[in-house]
Design an enzyme around this catalytic site. Structure first.
Site, short mmCIF file in Angstrom:
data_model
loop_
_atom_site.label_atom_id
_atom_site.label_comp_id
_atom_site.label_asym_id
_atom_site.label_seq_id
_atom_site.Cartn_x
_atom_site.Cartn_y
_atom_site.Cartn_z
N ASN A 155 0.58 -1.11 -0.15
CA ASN A 155 -0.01 0.08 0.10
C ASN A 155 0.83 1.32 -0.01
OD1 ASN A 155 0.25 -1.44 2.58
ND2 ASN A 155 -0.49 0.46 3.33
N GLN A 183 -4.93 -3.78 -2.34
CA GLN A 183 -4.46 -2.69 -3.10
C GLN A 183 -4.47 -3.31 -4.62
OE1 GLN A 183 -3.54 0.45 -2.70
NE2 GLN A 183 -4.08 0.48 -0.66
N ALA A 204 -13.71 -3.24 -0.22
CA ALA A 204 -14.80 -2.37 -1.22
C ALA A 204 -14.37 -0.97 -1.51
CB ALA A 204 -16.21 -2.63 -1.01
N HIS A 205 -13.99 -0.16 -0.53
CA HIS A 205 -13.62 1.12 -0.35
C HIS A 205 -12.34 1.49 -1.37
CE1 HIS A 205 -10.72 2.34 2.94
NE2 HIS A 205 -11.00 1.14 3.27
N CYS A 329 -2.92 5.32 8.22
CA CYS A 329 -3.19 4.99 9.35
C CYS A 329 -2.13 5.28 10.38
CB CYS A 329 -3.23 3.38 9.37
SG CYS A 329 -4.07 2.64 7.85
C1 LIG Z 1 -6.66 -0.07 3.48
C2 LIG Z 1 -5.95 -1.29 3.60
C3 LIG Z 1 -6.40 -2.25 4.60
C4 LIG Z 1 -7.35 -2.09 5.57
O1 LIG Z 1 -8.65 -2.04 4.91
P1 LIG Z 1 -9.99 -1.43 5.82
O2 LIG Z 1 -11.12 -1.85 4.97
O3 LIG Z 1 -9.66 0.02 5.71
O4 LIG Z 1 -10.02 -1.96 7.14
C5 LIG Z 1 -5.72 -3.43 4.64
N1 LIG Z 1 -4.50 -3.94 4.02
C6 LIG Z 1 -4.32 -2.95 2.84
C7 LIG Z 1 -3.00 -3.33 2.19
C8 LIG Z 1 -4.65 -1.60 2.75
O5 LIG Z 1 -4.39 -0.95 1.95
#
Ligand SMILES: *Cc1c(COP(=O)(O)O)cnc(C)c1O
Length: 392
Positions: A155, A183, A204-205, A329
């Protein structure tokens, strides 16, 4: 100050696609049924859930029974890691877990929690570009290894791991492999058989779906203990009334992401390269973090000597440009990125890095605006806080 916001933080989250919203809306009002209810509204909700599962299974190349819908990526990572590790230990299959130093905190902290519960952990190192070496994995596997978890694409720096090769090694030793593919969705193929994975996390987001809904693929026969106990939903693997609208949104978003993937990847990688080349040319003492080729189509993680990442972000924000340093985060903590330090960057250089992550709304003009804004902005920071030359 431009009035148009240039959003280059798609790795943190993406805007909801209007078509996804349209697919979700009925399940937020007119179709309020609980899929566990036997009346017609319940059956309608169950039907929507079944359809969503079918659509997702098609993209992943698996069966519907192998999909567990969850409350997002963090939950899926936790379910995969704790669920499999605890089930394996219960069966006497060992209590050793292998993961990499560059995982998302949802994986690293789930593993750290298990360490407190008596599991032993091996963290695989990465090379300068962020790759896990398959030989390191092979050397780390022990007779008591219960689970391996290595992310598909990073990420922060976008490095794409050789998951199929890692999976082949795991399977030689009969150890299940989980991959956090959050990702990768919409950018890379998600066929679980081609990837050789036993568990795979999506949310999903990150692909223009709603926040708070994700899934865990669990290969048939993989031992898994539920981490949310309660009702028998999701074949007893995840209790709680299903987020029907969210799940419909996830399935719609995944289908759209898969349909547009070839053109999306081609367009974004052109824009990404335009950004990387432009910045490296226009900003002295700048560098690219991660691999030049084997990286996500939308990721440009750039370092600027003597310009602290968080300060670059604040100045970019004043220009209407949204980017990120490290992962969303952990930002605000001013800790250097664990990913960049694992890749061998000094703490100084790790704190001087910025992630630009492109997406559907990104245009060439936006990229040119960033390239035009950066040199003066970096100069300004270097004037206020001069540092020793030659630290790149
Ligand atoms: C965003 C992300 C997550 C966390 O996903 P959420 O739906 O926000 O809990 C986990 N792993 C990776 C690699 C991410 O980029």
């Amino acid at each position: 100050m431009s009035d148009r916001i240039i959003y280059l933080d798609h790795a943190a989250t993406t805007p909801l696609d209007q078509r996804v919203l349209a697919a979700m809306l009925p399940y937020l009002s007119e179709q309020p049924g609980n899929p566990s209810s036997i009346h017609q509204l319940g059956r309608a909700a169950l039907h929507a859930l079944d359809d969503a599962r079918e659509v997702v299974a098609l993209v992943l190349g698996c069966t519907r029974k192998e999909i567990v819908f969850t409350g997002g990526g963090s939950e899926s990572d936790n379910l995969a890691i704790k669920g499999v590790a605890l089930a394996q230990r219960q069966r006497g299959k060992g209590s050793h877990i292998i993961t990499s130093e560059v995982e998302h905190h949802a994986v690293l902290n789930a593993v750290a929690y298990l360490e407190q519960c008596g599991f032993t952990v091996t963290l695989l190192p990465v090379d300068r570009s962020g790759f896990v070496r398959p030989d390191d994995l092979r050397a780390a596997i022990r007779p008591d290894t219960a689970l391996v978890s290595v992310m598909y694409a990073n990420n922060e720096v976008g490095t794409v791991q050789p998951i199929a090769a890692l999976g082949a090694i795991c399977h030689e030793y009969g150890v299940p492999l989980h991959t956090d593919a959050v990702q990768a969705a919409g950018m890379l193929p998600l066929d679980v058989n081609a990837l050789n994975v036993d568990l795979m996390t999506l949310t999903a987001h990150k692909f223009y779906g709603p926040k708070g809904v994700g899934l865990l693929y669990v290969r048939h026969g993989t031992p898994l203990l539920p981490q949310i106990n309660g009702g028998g939903q999701e074949r007893r693997r995840r209790a709680g009334t299903e987020n029907v609208a969210g799940i419909v949104g996830l399935a719609t978003a995944l289908t759209l992401a898969e349909e547009r993937r070839p053109t999306y990847v081609a367009r974004l990688s052109d824009l990404r390269d335009r950004l990387i080349d432009g910045v490296l040319e226009c900003v002295p003492q700048s560098w690219l973090n991660g691999d030049r080729e084997l990286r996500l189509a939308n990721n440009a993680n750039l370092g600027f000597a003597c310009a602290e990442g968080e300060s670059v972000l604040l100045l970019l924000d004043q220009h209407g440009i949204c980017a990120s340093s490290g992962s969303a985060c952990s930002s605000g903590s001013l800790e250097p990125s664990h990913v960049l330090t694992a890749m061998g960057l000094s703490v100084d250089n790790a704190t001087c890095s910025v992630r630009f992550s492109l997406g559907q709304g990104s245009r060439a003009e936006d990229i040119d605006t960033v390239i035009a804004a950066l040199p003066a902005l970096i100069d300004r920071l270097r004037e206020v806080a001069p540092c020793l030359p030659g630290s790149v």
